[in-house]
Design a protein around this motif. Structure first.
Motif, PDB file in Angstrom:
ATOM      1  N   PHE A   1      -3.449  -6.049   1.325  1.00  0.00           N
ATOM      2  CA  PHE A   1      -3.436  -4.836   2.471  1.00  0.00           C
ATOM      3  C   PHE A   1      -1.973  -4.471   2.806  1.00  0.00           C
ATOM      4  CE2 PHE A   1      -3.128  -3.210   6.798  1.00  0.00           C
ATOM      5  CZ  PHE A   1      -4.003  -2.084   6.479  1.00  0.00           C
ATOM      6  N   PHE A   2      -1.119  -5.253   3.288  1.00  0.00           N
ATOM      7  CA  PHE A   2       0.294  -5.160   3.697  1.00  0.00           C
ATOM      8  C   PHE A   2       1.000  -4.602   2.489  1.00  0.00           C
ATOM      9  CE2 PHE A   2      -0.030  -9.129   6.516  1.00  0.00           C
ATOM     10  CZ  PHE A   2      -0.882  -8.000   7.535  1.00  0.00           C
ATOM     11  N   LYS A   3       1.007  -4.916   1.347  1.00  0.00           N
ATOM     12  CA  LYS A   3       1.540  -4.512   0.165  1.00  0.00           C
ATOM     13  C   LYS A   3       1.441  -3.020  -0.014  1.00  0.00           C
ATOM     14  CE  LYS A   3       1.975  -8.916  -2.487  1.00  0.00           C
ATOM     15  NZ  LYS A   3       3.119  -8.799  -3.202  1.00  0.00           N
ATOM     16  N   VAL A   4      -0.017  -2.886  -0.018  1.00  0.00           N
ATOM     17  CA  VAL A   4      -0.411  -1.344  -0.390  1.00  0.00           C
ATOM     18  C   VAL A   4       0.117  -0.384   0.771  1.00  0.00           C
ATOM     19  CG1 VAL A   4      -2.198   0.296  -0.432  1.00  0.00           C
ATOM     20  CG2 VAL A   4      -2.426  -1.856  -1.422  1.00  0.00           C
ATOM     21  N   ALA A   5       0.288  -0.762   2.130  1.00  0.00           N
ATOM     22  CA  ALA A   5       0.607  -0.081   3.355  1.00  0.00           C
ATOM     23  C   ALA A   5       2.055   0.077   3.183  1.00  0.00           C
ATOM     24  CB  ALA A   5       0.265  -0.747   4.515  1.00  0.00           C
ATOM     25  N   ALA A   6       2.835  -0.784   2.783  1.00  0.00           N
ATOM     26  CA  ALA A   6       4.307  -0.735   2.633  1.00  0.00           C
ATOM     27  C   ALA A   6       4.683   0.109   1.601  1.00  0.00           C
ATOM     28  CB  ALA A   6       4.899  -2.196   2.445  1.00  0.00           C
ATOM     29  N   TYR A   7       3.916   0.347   0.368  1.00  0.00           N
ATOM     30  CA  TYR A   7       4.275   0.865  -0.702  1.00  0.00           C
ATOM     31  C   TYR A   7       4.353   2.402  -0.341  1.00  0.00           C
ATOM     32  CZ  TYR A   7       3.939   3.151  -5.411  1.00  0.00           C
ATOM     33  OH  TYR A   7       4.311   3.981  -6.412  1.00  0.00           O
ATOM     34  N   THR A   8       3.377   2.946   0.780  1.00  0.00           N
ATOM     35  CA  THR A   8       3.234   4.174   1.021  1.00  0.00           C
ATOM     36  C   THR A   8       4.459   4.849   1.885  1.00  0.00           C
ATOM     37  OG1 THR A   8       2.110   3.710   3.075  1.00  0.00           O
ATOM     38  CG2 THR A   8       0.770   3.969   1.048  1.00  0.00           C
ATOM     39  N   VAL A   9       5.424   4.056   2.329  1.00  0.00           N
ATOM     40  CA  VAL A   9       6.333   4.188   3.249  1.00  0.00           C
ATOM     41  C   VAL A   9       7.712   3.916   2.811  1.00  0.00           C
ATOM     42  CG1 VAL A   9       4.883   4.263   5.358  1.00  0.00           C
ATOM     43  CG2 VAL A   9       6.153   2.374   4.784  1.00  0.00           C
ATOM     44  N   ASN A  10       8.079   3.165   2.068  1.00  0.00           N
ATOM     45  CA  ASN A  10       9.045   2.336   1.259  1.00  0.00           C
ATOM     46  C   ASN A  10       9.497   3.039   0.055  1.00  0.00           C
ATOM     47  OD1 ASN A  10      11.288   0.852   0.122  1.00  0.00           O
ATOM     48  ND2 ASN A  10      10.677  -0.950   1.820  1.00  0.00           N
ATOM     49  N   PRO A  11      10.730   3.740   0.056  1.00  0.00           N
ATOM     50  CA  PRO A  11      11.142   4.442  -1.167  1.00  0.00           C
ATOM     51  C   PRO A  11      11.652   3.671  -2.210  1.00  0.00           C
ATOM     52  CG  PRO A  11      12.852   4.891   0.492  1.00  0.00           C
ATOM     53  CD  PRO A  11      11.673   4.128   1.089  1.00  0.00           C
ATOM     54  N   ASN A  12      12.311   2.176  -1.888  1.00  0.00           N
ATOM     55  CA  ASN A  12      12.614   1.456  -2.753  1.00  0.00           C
ATOM     56  C   ASN A  12      11.709   0.136  -2.638  1.00  0.00           C
ATOM     57  OD1 ASN A  12      14.266   0.083  -4.429  1.00  0.00           O
ATOM     58  ND2 ASN A  12      16.000  -0.337  -3.022  1.00  0.00           N
ATOM     59  N   SER A  13      10.535   0.612  -3.047  1.00  0.00           N
ATOM     60  CA  SER A  13       9.427  -0.565  -2.950  1.00  0.00           C
ATOM     61  C   SER A  13       9.683  -1.947  -3.889  1.00  0.00           C
ATOM     62  CB  SER A  13       7.964  -0.155  -2.945  1.00  0.00           C
ATOM     63  OG  SER A  13       7.740   0.496  -4.348  1.00  0.00           O
ATOM     64  N   THR A  14      10.030  -1.433  -4.811  1.00  0.00           N
ATOM     65  CA  THR A  14      10.416  -2.581  -6.206  1.00  0.00           C
ATOM     66  C   THR A  14      11.123  -3.755  -5.676  1.00  0.00           C
ATOM     67  OG1 THR A  14      10.073  -0.997  -7.975  1.00  0.00           O
ATOM     68  CG2 THR A  14      11.247  -3.272  -8.506  1.00  0.00           C
ATOM     69  N   LEU A  15      12.669  -3.383  -5.001  1.00  0.00           N
ATOM     70  CA  LEU A  15      13.274  -4.407  -4.405  1.00  0.00           C
ATOM     71  C   LEU A  15      12.624  -5.045  -3.351  1.00  0.00           C
ATOM     72  CD1 LEU A  15      15.972  -5.533  -4.681  1.00  0.00           C
ATOM     73  CD2 LEU A  15      16.927  -3.755  -3.106  1.00  0.00           C
ATOM     74  N   MET A  16      11.795  -4.268  -2.309  1.00  0.00           N
ATOM     75  CA  MET A  16      11.230  -4.845  -1.262  1.00  0.00           C
ATOM     76  C   MET A  16      10.371  -5.847  -1.719  1.00  0.00           C
ATOM     77  SD  MET A  16       8.488  -3.206   1.293  1.00  0.00           S
ATOM     78  CE  MET A  16       7.211  -2.678  -0.272  1.00  0.00           C
ATOM     79  N   TYR A  17       9.298  -5.551  -2.995  1.00  0.00           N
ATOM     80  CA  TYR A  17       8.274  -6.683  -3.499  1.00  0.00           C
ATOM     81  C   TYR A  17       9.179  -7.760  -3.895  1.00  0.00           C
ATOM     82  CZ  TYR A  17       4.810  -3.342  -2.823  1.00  0.00           C
ATOM     83  OH  TYR A  17       3.970  -2.210  -2.288  1.00  0.00           O
ATOM     84  N   PHE A  18      10.406  -7.659  -4.533  1.00  0.00           N
ATOM     85  CA  PHE A  18      11.047  -8.569  -5.153  1.00  0.00           C
ATOM     86  C   PHE A  18      11.576  -9.610  -4.335  1.00  0.00           C
ATOM     87  CE2 PHE A  18      14.925 -10.189  -7.412  1.00  0.00           C
ATOM     88  CZ  PHE A  18      14.285 -10.663  -8.562  1.00  0.00           C
TER      89      PHE A  18
END
Length: 371
Positions: A172-189
């Protein structure tokens, strides 16, 4: 590396060697391409071109090993557990951090010292240059250490379903963060939201191993083949759909860490359950590689960069594949030698100061038997 809290298993060290080697190959490939060399392509080479997946193996393996220790010890003294973890990672990490702040002295600000605790965030001094760039994982790893005794206690009280609940929350947190972070790849990494699930999956694998050990041993050869195929397939899929660095935002990375860790967890279970031994010299070499893997991981980028900038591409045979093999063997051997030196000079003296963190009855504990 021998632990004071559980019987030594060389298979764990061999998996550490694999993780460090994959990350090495990934950065070697990047440096070689940066020099103008022909890069690898295609799904069969994904374990090299996306060799950063070795980091996922490290995180999954940490969760697996520490949950094994918790199940074995039944009691953990939080103070002594953290003391051992500090002795394990801080000496070499501090050396790398001081190297980074020395390199970036002209831009250093006093508040940058706080990056000791958050090397994976913002403009950490260690991220200012490629030669110390691998240190971003250390803050995450220590964060996992800080919460592990609590997680282990709750898991032993409530069962593996407790870890499953955490994985649902993280999704759930991953999906929520994806909606607001423009650099989500680096965030997940490189952040907690992208990596904590891998530590939890490693813990869950240890729970499965404890319960189904005999069955896993019986089917280990088949599981090993299936696990290798799964790791190669999901890495090839990422290489084709959303290779790291290709795009700052991809929905693929929302679930990538769980898929990656599931493959590595399967491989861990298969390898520790696999009964046949490798030839003695190979067993010892891979186990030694695991012992020095922390130094190897933190130092390899510096050595590769020196080789790239001061030696460059060499062509002793005139045959491209043979020349690359020679360069790779030289860089790998030099990194191994340097890491062995670093292990004995920086790591080993502090490792000898560790002690068992299993608790006596008169001591406060955070992990205890509920049986």
């Amino acid at each position: 590396m021998h632990s004071l809290n559980i019987q030594y298993n060389p298979r764990i060290d061999q998996l550490r060697w694999l993780a460090a080697t994959l990350v090495f190959l990934f950065h070697f490939h990047l440096e070689y391409r940066g020099l103008g060399g022909a890069g690898l392509s295609g799904p069969w080479w994904a374990l090299v071109t996306e060799g950063h997946t070795g980091v996922g193996l490290f995180f999954t393996l940490s969760g697996f090993l520490f949950m094994q220790i918790a199940l074995h010890q039944q009691h953990i003294v939080y103070r002594d557990f953290l003391r051992n973890r500090l002795l394990r990672i801080v000496p070499l990490y501090l050396v790398i951090f001081l190297l980074a702040t020395s390199i970036g002295r002209d831009k250093f600000a006093p508040q940058d010292l706080l990056y000791l605790f958050a090397s994976n965030l913002g403009l950490a001094p260690t991220s200012g240059t490629v030669i110390t760039g691998a240190a971003w994982t250390i803050s995450l790893e220590f964060l996992f250490y800080m919460v592990f005794p609590f997680l282990a206690r709750f898991t032993m009280e409530r069962g593996i379903v407790y870890l499953g609940g955490w994985l649902v929350l993280l999704a759930f947190f991953k999906v929520a963060a994806y909606t607001v972070n423009p650099n989500s790849t680096l965030m997940y990494f490189s952040t907690w939201v992208g990596r904590f699930d891998q530590f939890l999956i490693g813990m869950a694998a240890a729970m499965l191993y404890a319960r189904w050990r005999a069955t896993l041993a019986r089917f280990a050869p088949l599981l090993l083949v299936a696990a290798v195929a799964l790791v190669m397939w999901d890495t090839a899929w990422m290489h084709r759909v959303a290779p790291f660095g290709a795009t700052p935002k991809s929905g693929f990375w929302v679930f990538w860490s769980m898929l990656e860790s599931a493959g590595w967890a399967a491989l861990i279970l298969a390898w520790v359950s696999f009964q046949p031994r490798l030839p003695g010299v190979i067993e010892r070499a891979l186990s030694q590689g695991g012992k020095i893997s922390f130094s190897f991981y933190l130092l390899h980028m510096a050595l590769l960069h020196i080789v790239a900038t001061r030696i460059g591409i060499v062509s002793p045979t005139g045959t491209p594949w043979a020349d690359v093999a020679i360069m790779l063997a030289f860089a790998y051997g030099a990194t191994w030698a340097l890491s062995t030196l670093c292990y004995h000079i920086v790591e080993e003296p502090f490792l000898r100061m560790r002690r068992s963190y299993g608790a006596g009855r008169e001591q406060p504990v955070l992990v205890k038997s509920v049986g």
